[in-house]
Write a protein that holds these residues in place. Structure first.
Motif, PDB file in Angstrom:
ATOM      1  N   ILE A  42      36.067  31.181  42.966  1.00 26.53           N
ATOM      2  CA  ILE A  42      34.987  31.764  42.183  1.00 26.53           C
ATOM      3  C   ILE A  42      33.653  31.163  42.629  1.00 26.53           C
ATOM      4  CG2 ILE A  42      33.932  31.894  39.879  1.00 26.53           C
ATOM      5  CD1 ILE A  42      36.264  33.782  40.156  1.00 26.53           C
ATOM      6  N   VAL A  43      32.657  32.017  42.787  1.00 24.29           N
ATOM      7  CA  VAL A  43      31.284  31.583  43.045  1.00 24.29           C
ATOM      8  C   VAL A  43      30.474  31.850  41.782  1.00 24.29           C
ATOM      9  CG1 VAL A  43      29.215  31.926  44.442  1.00 24.29           C
ATOM     10  CG2 VAL A  43      31.481  32.077  45.508  1.00 24.29           C
ATOM     11  N   ALA A  44      29.845  30.815  41.244  1.00 19.84           N
ATOM     12  CA  ALA A  44      29.096  30.954  39.994  1.00 19.84           C
ATOM     13  C   ALA A  44      27.830  30.101  40.047  1.00 19.84           C
ATOM     14  CB  ALA A  44      29.970  30.565  38.806  1.00 19.84           C
ATOM     15  N   LYS A  45      27.056  30.172  38.970  1.00 18.73           N
ATOM     16  CA  LYS A  45      25.763  29.478  38.956  1.00 18.73           C
ATOM     17  C   LYS A  45      25.916  27.970  38.832  1.00 18.73           C
ATOM     18  CE  LYS A  45      25.230  30.234  33.965  1.00 18.73           C
ATOM     19  NZ  LYS A  45      24.398  30.838  32.903  1.00 18.73           N
ATOM     20  N   ASP A  46      27.062  27.523  38.268  1.00 16.09           N
ATOM     21  CA  ASP A  46      27.293  26.090  38.142  1.00 16.09           C
ATOM     22  C   ASP A  46      28.794  25.829  38.070  1.00 16.09           C
ATOM     23  OD1 ASP A  46      28.178  26.337  35.325  1.00 16.09           O
ATOM     24  OD2 ASP A  46      26.050  26.730  34.927  1.00 16.09           O
ATOM     25  N   GLN A  52      35.451  27.684  34.231  1.00 17.86           N
ATOM     26  CA  GLN A  52      35.811  28.513  33.087  1.00 17.86           C
ATOM     27  C   GLN A  52      36.287  29.890  33.536  1.00 17.86           C
ATOM     28  OE1 GLN A  52      32.217  28.375  30.712  1.00 17.86           O
ATOM     29  NE2 GLN A  52      32.981  26.664  29.451  1.00 17.86           N
ATOM     30  N   SER A  53      35.650  30.422  34.563  1.00 12.46           N
ATOM     31  CA  SER A  53      36.048  31.727  35.083  1.00 12.46           C
ATOM     32  C   SER A  53      37.432  31.674  35.709  1.00 12.46           C
ATOM     33  CB  SER A  53      35.018  32.220  36.108  1.00 12.46           C
ATOM     34  OG  SER A  53      33.765  32.459  35.488  1.00 12.46           O
ATOM     35  N   ILE A  54      37.735  30.589  36.414  1.00 11.64           N
ATOM     36  CA  ILE A  54      39.082  30.425  36.972  1.00 11.64           C
ATOM     37  C   ILE A  54      40.109  30.371  35.850  1.00 11.64           C
ATOM     38  CG2 ILE A  54      40.605  28.846  38.234  1.00 11.64           C
ATOM     39  CD1 ILE A  54      38.208  28.143  40.016  1.00 11.64           C
ATOM     40  N   ASP A  55      39.768  29.643  34.765  1.00  3.38           N
ATOM     41  CA  ASP A  55      40.673  29.597  33.604  1.00  3.38           C
ATOM     42  C   ASP A  55      40.939  31.004  33.066  1.00  3.38           C
ATOM     43  OD1 ASP A  55      40.818  26.828  33.703  1.00  3.38           O
ATOM     44  OD2 ASP A  55      39.244  26.530  32.199  1.00  3.38           O
ATOM     45  N   GLU A  56      39.896  31.823  32.987  1.00  4.91           N
ATOM     46  CA  GLU A  56      40.034  33.187  32.466  1.00  4.91           C
ATOM     47  C   GLU A  56      40.898  34.044  33.390  1.00  4.91           C
ATOM     48  OE1 GLU A  56      36.123  34.743  31.750  1.00  4.91           O
ATOM     49  OE2 GLU A  56      35.557  33.013  30.520  1.00  4.91           O
ATOM     50  N   ALA A 189      32.646  42.340  35.467  1.00  2.00           N
ATOM     51  CA  ALA A 189      32.139  42.750  34.153  1.00  2.00           C
ATOM     52  C   ALA A 189      31.409  41.616  33.442  1.00  2.00           C
ATOM     53  CB  ALA A 189      33.287  43.264  33.293  1.00  2.00           C
ATOM     54  N   LYS A 190      31.803  40.367  33.705  1.00  2.00           N
ATOM     55  CA  LYS A 190      31.146  39.234  33.044  1.00  2.00           C
ATOM     56  C   LYS A 190      30.026  38.639  33.895  1.00  2.00           C
ATOM     57  CE  LYS A 190      32.617  35.067  32.966  1.00  2.00           C
ATOM     58  NZ  LYS A 190      33.282  33.792  32.630  1.00  2.00           N
ATOM     59  N   GLY A 191      29.734  39.269  35.039  1.00  2.00           N
ATOM     60  CA  GLY A 191      28.597  38.837  35.841  1.00  2.00           C
ATOM     61  C   GLY A 191      28.902  37.865  36.956  1.00  2.00           C
ATOM     62  N   GLU A 193      29.545  37.438  40.485  1.00  2.00           N
ATOM     63  CA  GLU A 193      29.251  38.375  41.553  1.00  2.00           C
ATOM     64  C   GLU A 193      30.028  38.130  42.840  1.00  2.00           C
ATOM     65  OE1 GLU A 193      25.040  38.375  42.013  1.00  2.00           O
ATOM     66  OE2 GLU A 193      24.675  39.299  40.052  1.00  2.00           O
ATOM     67  N   ALA A 194      30.811  37.052  42.907  1.00  2.00           N
ATOM     68  CA  ALA A 194      31.553  36.788  44.135  1.00  2.00           C
ATOM     69  C   ALA A 194      32.805  35.979  43.833  1.00  2.00           C
ATOM     70  CB  ALA A 194      30.681  36.039  45.146  1.00  2.00           C
ATOM     71  N   GLY A 195      33.869  36.281  44.555  1.00  2.00           N
ATOM     72  CA  GLY A 195      35.101  35.527  44.392  1.00  2.00           C
ATOM     73  C   GLY A 195      36.249  36.143  45.158  1.00  2.00           C
ATOM     74  N   ILE A 196      37.387  35.464  45.097  1.00  2.00           N
ATOM     75  CA  ILE A 196      38.617  35.932  45.735  1.00  2.00           C
ATOM     76  C   ILE A 196      39.775  35.596  44.802  1.00  2.00           C
ATOM     77  CG2 ILE A 196      40.201  35.699  47.697  1.00  2.00           C
ATOM     78  CD1 ILE A 196      37.851  34.723  49.384  1.00  2.00           C
ATOM     79  N   VAL A 197      40.659  36.553  44.582  1.00  2.00           N
ATOM     80  CA  VAL A 197      41.924  36.286  43.905  1.00  2.00           C
ATOM     81  C   VAL A 197      43.019  36.714  44.865  1.00  2.00           C
ATOM     82  CG1 VAL A 197      43.359  36.658  41.883  1.00  2.00           C
ATOM     83  CG2 VAL A 197      40.861  36.724  41.662  1.00  2.00           C
ATOM     84  N   ASN A 198      43.812  35.753  45.310  1.00  2.00           N
ATOM     85  CA  ASN A 198      44.856  35.986  46.318  1.00  2.00           C
ATOM     86  C   ASN A 198      46.215  35.696  45.694  1.00  2.00           C
ATOM     87  OD1 ASN A 198      46.503  36.146  48.563  1.00  2.00           O
ATOM     88  ND2 ASN A 198      45.680  34.322  49.570  1.00  2.00           N
ATOM     89  N   GLY A 199      46.987  36.769  45.456  1.00  2.00           N
ATOM     90  CA  GLY A 199      48.314  36.609  44.883  1.00  2.00           C
ATOM     91  C   GLY A 199      49.384  36.792  45.937  1.00  2.00           C
ATOM     92  N   THR A 200      49.841  35.708  46.519  1.00  2.00           N
ATOM     93  CA  THR A 200      50.872  35.696  47.567  1.00  2.00           C
ATOM     94  C   THR A 200      50.657  36.785  48.608  1.00  2.00           C
ATOM     95  OG1 THR A 200      52.366  36.981  46.134  1.00  2.00           O
ATOM     96  CG2 THR A 200      52.643  34.597  46.154  1.00  2.00           C
ATOM     97  N   GLY A 201      49.435  36.876  49.107  1.00  2.00           N
ATOM     98  CA  GLY A 201      49.143  37.813  50.190  1.00  2.00           C
ATOM     99  C   GLY A 201      48.563  39.131  49.742  1.00  2.00           C
ATOM    100  N   ASP A 202      48.388  39.324  48.443  1.00  2.00           N
ATOM    101  CA  ASP A 202      47.725  40.521  47.919  1.00  2.00           C
ATOM    102  C   ASP A 202      46.376  40.062  47.392  1.00  2.00           C
ATOM    103  OD1 ASP A 202      50.039  41.987  48.469  1.00  2.00           O
ATOM    104  OD2 ASP A 202      50.889  41.475  46.535  1.00  2.00           O
ATOM    105  N   MET A 203      45.309  40.448  48.081  1.00  2.00           N
ATOM    106  CA  MET A 203      44.024  39.789  47.869  1.00  2.00           C
ATOM    107  C   MET A 203      42.931  40.773  47.474  1.00  2.00           C
ATOM    108  SD  MET A 203      41.909  37.530  50.667  1.00  2.00           S
ATOM    109  CE  MET A 203      43.347  36.509  51.000  1.00  2.00           C
ATOM    110  N   SER A 204      42.190  40.409  46.427  1.00  2.00           N
ATOM    111  CA  SER A 204      40.969  41.122  46.036  1.00  2.00           C
ATOM    112  C   SER A 204      39.782  40.205  46.267  1.00  2.00           C
ATOM    113  CB  SER A 204      41.016  41.536  44.567  1.00  2.00           C
ATOM    114  OG  SER A 204      41.938  42.576  44.335  1.00  2.00           O
ATOM    115  N   THR A 205      38.790  40.695  46.994  1.00  2.00           N
ATOM    116  CA  THR A 205      37.570  39.925  47.214  1.00  2.00           C
ATOM    117  C   THR A 205      36.377  40.750  46.750  1.00  2.00           C
ATOM    118  OG1 THR A 205      36.944  40.739  49.428  1.00  2.00           O
ATOM    119  CG2 THR A 205      38.672  39.070  49.323  1.00  2.00           C
ATOM    120  N   TRP A 206      35.315  40.068  46.410  1.00  2.00           N
ATOM    121  CA  TRP A 206      34.077  40.760  46.071  1.00  2.00           C
ATOM    122  C   TRP A 206      32.916  39.822  46.341  1.00  2.00           C
ATOM    123  CZ3 TRP A 206      37.310  38.452  42.719  1.00  2.00           C
ATOM    124  CH2 TRP A 206      36.798  37.636  41.707  1.00  2.00           C
ATOM    125  N   GLY A 207      31.746  40.402  46.584  1.00  2.00           N
ATOM    126  CA  GLY A 207      30.566  39.598  46.840  1.00  2.00           C
ATOM    127  C   GLY A 207      30.619  38.864  48.163  1.00  2.00           C
TER     128      GLY A 207
END
Length: 334
Positions: A42-46, A52-56, A189-191, A193-207
């Motif tokens: 996760i890329v965030a402002k701090d 917290q976003s990773i927890d979510e 949706a929560k703002g 703007e960038a990150g990656i979620v990689n589930g055993t080779g199934d990956m969503s990226t944004w930003g």
């Protein structure tokens, strides 16, 4: 095709950047969920917002797991399986619609993709213990409870009914892609703007990375897993199905651990398929389907999905790209 036919095929390559006071921070964590490893970036402002976003994200993946897992006895899908041949089971709209989309893949692949593969007898062993192929009779029997046409959906009552006793459905070939895509949507949706979620080779990226450059994804070389096939910039989804880690050889022919659910035989011809596109769930379904269908039928199927492209690696070591392959300056190193 089996419950965990997808392995981790990607390395996320981060560039070391000098952060100024206005820059965002990048945080990473990995955890075991849905029967496999998830890597969350996760890329965030701090740092606090990022953690917290990773927890979510972890909470959301766990929520999905407890809806669709077929190995946890209290999930809605387990209830559907327990009532196979007995009665329909009412499920949440989310589960119903995911099942609808899975059945669509089954229809367009003529059963090459089939969520009822979960009922398949595990007669093929890929742990070194097999000394001969199973008999044709045993192979045929192993898939007698598999068949998407025996899955009855009632959209008015939101129920799923498996017509045959002993039938099962499972989302091992769609679930991780679906989960990563849902997490991406939630973060946007929560703002975040960038990150990656990689589930055993199934990956969503944004930003983008904090330095403004694209995410760089290293794709594993199926013939030399310790090396990379290529490094590509990515914004969107990427999934890989592959058979190079688990297979057997009989009569000089290589049989992979990914089983064709309509025949009971392991797939041959391709050792990996990587699909790129905007949605990880669809890419997940496509990569599995293409492995089962093979090069010619698989590429024909992909033409129905113009927003998606692929790279196939054949058992003979040939690199095959789809006609609409979008990544410029791609050069595979086998």
């Amino acid at each position: 095709m089996n419950t965990k036919s997808i392995t981790t095929f990607f390395i996320i390559i981060f560039q070391i950047v000098s952060l100024n006071s206005n820059a965002q921070v990048l945080r990473k964590r990995n955890t075991m969920l849905m029967g496999g490893r998830f890597d969350i970036t996760i890329v965030a402002k701090d740092s606090l917002s990022a953690e917290q976003s990773i927890d979510e994200v972890i909470v959301e993946i766990s929520r999905i797991e407890y809806l669709i897992s077929d190995w946890k006895p209290t999930t809605q899908i387990s209830e559907v399986n327990q009532n196979a041949g007995i009665c329909p089971v009412k499920v949440d709209k989310e589960v119903f619609e995911l099942t609808q989309r899975a059945l669509h893949f089954s229809e367009i692949t003529n059963g090459g993709f089939d969520i009822s593969f979960a009922a398949m007898d595990r007669i093929w062993k890929f742990d070194g213990s097999m000394t001969e192929m199973p008999s044709a009779e045993a192979i045929k029997k192993s898939v007698e409870k598999v068949g998407y046409k025996n899955i009855i959906l009632d959209s008015i009552n939101s129920t799923i009914f498996l017509k045959l006793k002993g039938m099962k459905i499972g989302f091992g070939a769609l679930g991780e892609g679906y989960a990563t895509n849902k997490c991406k949507e939630m973060m946007l949706a929560k703002g975040i703007e960038a990150g990656i979620v990689n589930g055993t080779g199934d990956m969503s990226t944004w930003g983008q990375q904090p330095n403004g450059k694209p995410w760089n994804i290293g794709i594993t070389n199926p013939f030399h897993p310790e090396k990379l096939l290529a490094v590509v910039p990515l914004s969107g989804a990427v999934t890989t199905s592959g058979s190079y880690e688990k297979f057997v050889v009989f009569g000089g022919k290589r049989y992979s651990h990914i089983i064709n659910p309509s025949t009971g035989y392991p797939v041959t011809g391709l050792c990996s398929v990587t699909v790129f596109g905007p949605n990880a769930e669809i890419a997940n379904g496509l990569s599995t389907s293409l492995m089962v269908l093979g090069k010619t039928a698989g590429l024909s199927l992909l033409e129905k999905f113009p927003d998606y492209s692929c790279i196939m690696i054949t058992d003979a070591g040939k690199v095959v790209k789809s006609k609409n392959f979008k990544i410029k300056k791609f050069k595979a190193k086998l």
